[in-house]
Each structure stands twice: as C-alpha cells, then as structure tokens.
Design a protein around this motif. Structure first.
Motif, PDB file in Angstrom:
ATOM      1  N   ALA A  22       0.833  -1.202   0.000  1.00  0.00           N
ATOM      2  CA  ALA A  22       0.000   0.000   0.000  1.00  0.00           C
ATOM      3  C   ALA A  22       0.869   1.253   0.000  1.00  0.00           C
ATOM      4  CB  ALA A  22      -0.918  -0.001   1.224  1.00  0.00           C
ATOM      5  N   ASP A  23       0.360   2.317  -0.608  1.00  0.00           N
ATOM      6  CA  ASP A  23       1.108   3.580  -0.665  1.00  0.00           C
ATOM      7  C   ASP A  23       1.402   4.131   0.725  1.00  0.00           C
ATOM      8  OD1 ASP A  23       1.147   3.507  -3.416  1.00  0.00           O
ATOM      9  OD2 ASP A  23      -0.670   4.725  -3.623  1.00  0.00           O
ATOM     10  N   ASP A  24       0.510   3.870   1.683  1.00  0.00           N
ATOM     11  CA  ASP A  24       0.695   4.396   3.036  1.00  0.00           C
ATOM     12  C   ASP A  24       1.298   3.351   3.977  1.00  0.00           C
ATOM     13  OD1 ASP A  24      -1.457   2.688   3.209  1.00  0.00           O
ATOM     14  OD2 ASP A  24      -2.702   4.058   4.386  1.00  0.00           O
ATOM     15  N   PHE A  25       2.022   2.384   3.423  1.00  0.00           N
ATOM     16  CA  PHE A  25       2.610   1.303   4.208  1.00  0.00           C
ATOM     17  C   PHE A  25       3.410   1.817   5.403  1.00  0.00           C
ATOM     18  CE2 PHE A  25       6.562  -1.098   4.914  1.00  0.00           C
ATOM     19  CZ  PHE A  25       6.042  -2.257   5.449  1.00  0.00           C
ATOM     20  N   ASP A  26       4.220   2.846   5.191  1.00  0.00           N
ATOM     21  CA  ASP A  26       5.083   3.335   6.257  1.00  0.00           C
ATOM     22  C   ASP A  26       4.550   4.607   6.921  1.00  0.00           C
ATOM     23  OD1 ASP A  26       5.488   4.892   4.050  1.00  0.00           O
ATOM     24  OD2 ASP A  26       7.668   4.882   4.160  1.00  0.00           O
ATOM     25  N   ALA A  27       3.266   4.883   6.739  1.00  0.00           N
ATOM     26  CA  ALA A  27       2.658   6.053   7.384  1.00  0.00           C
ATOM     27  C   ALA A  27       2.541   5.792   8.890  1.00  0.00           C
ATOM     28  CB  ALA A  27       1.273   6.307   6.796  1.00  0.00           C
ATOM     29  N   PRO A  28       2.595   6.842   9.693  1.00  0.00           N
ATOM     30  CA  PRO A  28       2.458   6.661  11.144  1.00  0.00           C
ATOM     31  C   PRO A  28       1.111   6.024  11.492  1.00  0.00           C
ATOM     32  CG  PRO A  28       3.202   8.879  10.628  1.00  0.00           C
ATOM     33  CD  PRO A  28       2.840   8.233   9.333  1.00  0.00           C
ATOM     34  N   LEU A  29       1.104   5.193  12.525  1.00  0.00           N
ATOM     35  CA  LEU A  29      -0.127   4.547  12.967  1.00  0.00           C
ATOM     36  C   LEU A  29      -1.015   5.545  13.691  1.00  0.00           C
ATOM     37  CD1 LEU A  29       1.348   1.228  14.392  1.00  0.00           C
ATOM     38  CD2 LEU A  29       0.082   1.524  12.260  1.00  0.00           C
ATOM     39  N   PRO A  30      -2.323   5.339  13.650  1.00  0.00           N
ATOM     40  CA  PRO A  30      -3.224   6.193  14.441  1.00  0.00           C
ATOM     41  C   PRO A  30      -2.876   6.050  15.924  1.00  0.00           C
ATOM     42  CG  PRO A  30      -4.473   4.803  12.919  1.00  0.00           C
ATOM     43  CD  PRO A  30      -3.052   4.357  12.868  1.00  0.00           C
ATOM     44  N   ASP A  31      -3.061   7.109  16.668  1.00  0.00           N
ATOM     45  CA  ASP A  31      -2.663   7.135  18.076  1.00  0.00           C
ATOM     46  C   ASP A  31      -3.334   6.037  18.898  1.00  0.00           C
ATOM     47  OD1 ASP A  31      -0.895   8.522  19.816  1.00  0.00           O
ATOM     48  OD2 ASP A  31      -2.656   9.338  20.874  1.00  0.00           O
ATOM     49  N   ASP A  32      -4.637   5.778  18.659  1.00  0.00           N
ATOM     50  CA  ASP A  32      -5.325   4.751  19.456  1.00  0.00           C
ATOM     51  C   ASP A  32      -4.758   3.361  19.191  1.00  0.00           C
ATOM     52  OD1 ASP A  32      -6.398   4.852  16.862  1.00  0.00           O
ATOM     53  OD2 ASP A  32      -8.330   4.069  17.514  1.00  0.00           O
ATOM     54  N   PHE A  61      -0.626  -1.152  21.302  1.00  0.00           N
ATOM     55  CA  PHE A  61       0.601  -1.939  21.292  1.00  0.00           C
ATOM     56  C   PHE A  61       1.353  -1.813  22.613  1.00  0.00           C
ATOM     57  CE2 PHE A  61       0.265  -1.558  16.585  1.00  0.00           C
ATOM     58  CZ  PHE A  61       0.249  -2.901  16.302  1.00  0.00           C
ATOM     59  N   TYR A  62       1.160  -0.725  23.308  1.00  0.00           N
ATOM     60  CA  TYR A  62       1.848  -0.495  24.578  1.00  0.00           C
ATOM     61  C   TYR A  62       0.952  -0.787  25.781  1.00  0.00           C
ATOM     62  CZ  TYR A  62       5.554   1.585  21.838  1.00  0.00           C
ATOM     63  OH  TYR A  62       6.572   1.780  20.942  1.00  0.00           O
ATOM     64  N   GLY A  63      -0.205  -1.373  25.530  1.00  0.00           N
ATOM     65  CA  GLY A  63      -1.096  -1.755  26.620  1.00  0.00           C
ATOM     66  C   GLY A  63      -1.888  -0.607  27.203  1.00  0.00           C
ATOM     67  N   LEU A  64      -2.000   0.471  26.464  1.00  0.00           N
ATOM     68  CA  LEU A  64      -2.768   1.623  26.943  1.00  0.00           C
ATOM     69  C   LEU A  64      -4.149   1.620  26.307  1.00  0.00           C
ATOM     70  CD1 LEU A  64      -0.007   4.361  26.566  1.00  0.00           C
ATOM     71  CD2 LEU A  64      -0.675   3.183  28.654  1.00  0.00           C
ATOM     72  N   ALA A  65      -5.116   2.155  27.027  1.00  0.00           N
ATOM     73  CA  ALA A  65      -6.462   2.318  26.482  1.00  0.00           C
ATOM     74  C   ALA A  65      -6.438   3.474  25.484  1.00  0.00           C
ATOM     75  CB  ALA A  65      -7.453   2.607  27.599  1.00  0.00           C
ATOM     76  N   PRO A  89       2.226   8.158  29.219  1.00  0.00           N
ATOM     77  CA  PRO A  89       2.975   8.486  30.436  1.00  0.00           C
ATOM     78  C   PRO A  89       4.004   9.579  30.130  1.00  0.00           C
ATOM     79  CG  PRO A  89       2.873   6.108  30.135  1.00  0.00           C
ATOM     80  CD  PRO A  89       2.314   6.736  28.900  1.00  0.00           C
ATOM     81  N   ASP A  90       4.254  10.432  31.103  1.00  0.00           N
ATOM     82  CA  ASP A  90       5.200  11.536  30.906  1.00  0.00           C
ATOM     83  C   ASP A  90       6.579  11.037  30.474  1.00  0.00           C
ATOM     84  OD1 ASP A  90       3.359  13.497  31.511  1.00  0.00           O
ATOM     85  OD2 ASP A  90       3.837  13.498  33.653  1.00  0.00           O
ATOM     86  N   SER A  91       7.004   9.895  31.000  1.00  0.00           N
ATOM     87  CA  SER A  91       8.338   9.395  30.665  1.00  0.00           C
ATOM     88  C   SER A  91       8.434   8.963  29.194  1.00  0.00           C
ATOM     89  CB  SER A  91       8.700   8.213  31.587  1.00  0.00           C
ATOM     90  OG  SER A  91       7.767   7.167  31.418  1.00  0.00           O
ATOM     91  N   TRP A  92       7.290   8.751  28.529  1.00  0.00           N
ATOM     92  CA  TRP A  92       7.299   8.323  27.129  1.00  0.00           C
ATOM     93  C   TRP A  92       7.172   9.486  26.163  1.00  0.00           C
ATOM     94  CZ3 TRP A  92       3.585   3.508  26.843  1.00  0.00           C
ATOM     95  CH2 TRP A  92       4.099   2.490  27.653  1.00  0.00           C
ATOM     96  N   LYS A  93       6.727  10.628  26.645  1.00  0.00           N
ATOM     97  CA  LYS A  93       6.494  11.768  25.757  1.00  0.00           C
ATOM     98  C   LYS A  93       7.794  12.256  25.180  1.00  0.00           C
ATOM     99  CE  LYS A  93       2.204  13.219  27.794  1.00  0.00           C
ATOM    100  NZ  LYS A  93       1.462  14.194  28.565  1.00  0.00           N
ATOM    101  N   GLY A  94       7.777  12.554  23.898  1.00  0.00           N
ATOM    102  CA  GLY A  94       8.951  13.053  23.224  1.00  0.00           C
ATOM    103  C   GLY A  94       9.915  11.981  22.765  1.00  0.00           C
ATOM    104  N   MET A  95       9.601  10.706  23.056  1.00  0.00           N
ATOM    105  CA  MET A  95      10.481   9.624  22.623  1.00  0.00           C
ATOM    106  C   MET A  95      10.268   9.372  21.118  1.00  0.00           C
ATOM    107  SD  MET A  95      10.262   6.908  25.747  1.00  0.00           S
ATOM    108  CE  MET A  95      11.447   5.820  25.021  1.00  0.00           C
ATOM    109  N   PRO A  96      11.315   8.955  20.450  1.00  0.00           N
ATOM    110  CA  PRO A  96      11.144   8.652  19.025  1.00  0.00           C
ATOM    111  C   PRO A  96      10.186   7.487  18.824  1.00  0.00           C
ATOM    112  CG  PRO A  96      13.444   8.375  19.729  1.00  0.00           C
ATOM    113  CD  PRO A  96      12.645   8.743  20.929  1.00  0.00           C
ATOM    114  N   GLY A  97       9.529   7.461  17.698  1.00  0.00           N
ATOM    115  CA  GLY A  97       8.635   6.343  17.400  1.00  0.00           C
ATOM    116  C   GLY A  97       7.276   6.795  17.240  1.00  0.00           C
TER     117      GLY A  97
END
Length: 102
Positions: A69-79, A84-88, A94-102
């Motif tokens: 697909a053309d959007d194969f490497d597009a960023p995933l939707p936030d939800d 993937f990280y076990g968040l609703a 979490p504050d410790s994750w904000k600003g991290m690459p990815g």
C-alpha cells in the motif's frame, strides 16, 4: 495419472519411482482417498539444489504477486499505537514516554 492403493505401493515403490522418472504421475491412495502424489524432481524445479546442497535463491519469483500500500510506512493512528503499549485509546501517554522517538 495412475492411482495406486497404499497397500500395493508399499511393495512396489521402486517400480513406481521408475514410472515417475519416465514421466508418469502417480497418486497413492490411503483408505481410497488421495494422500500423496508422486512426481519427478527436475534439476531446475522447486527442489533443485546447488553442489553445496542448498537450494538456489530465485530472485523475482513473486514479481507482480505482492502489492504494498502507498501508506505502508505512514504513522499509525494514536489509538492503535497505544494498544501496542497496553494503553487504552483514551489513556494519556505516560510523561516518561512523551517526546520519545517512534
């Protein structure tokens, strides 16, 4: 294509292999149902091997069969990313994750 019961094939395998090497295809039946198809192995077929015993790499064997697909490497939707990280979906990062690459 000849069909041979397993009970008969057991005692005549060498003969069946000779027939297959001469171009025949033989189906072996188990309980009256097809179980195995004997076909000859060719030098350039899917089971071909090099002198080292490894199967050769066939580049381009799937050409035209795979679509990306053309959007194969597009960023995933936030939800989805949060799941993937076990968040609703409505949970804050979490504050410790904000600003991290990815």
């Amino acid at each position: 294509m000849d069909r041979v019961p397993l009970s008969e094939a057991n005692g005549h395998m060498a003969e069946l292999i000779d027939r297959v090497e001469n171009g025949e295809e033989i189906v072996i039946l188990r309980d009256g149902k097809p179980a195995v198809k004997l076909v000859a192995v060719t030098e350039d077929g899917p089971f071909a091997q090099t002198s080292s015993g490894k199967r050769p790499v066939r580049f381009g064997f799937a050409k035209g069969q795979i679509q990306i697909a053309d959007d194969f490497d597009a960023p995933l939707p936030d939800d989805l990313l949060k799941s993937f990280y076990g968040l609703a979906p409505d949970e804050e990062w979490p504050d410790s994750w904000k600003g991290m690459p990815g």
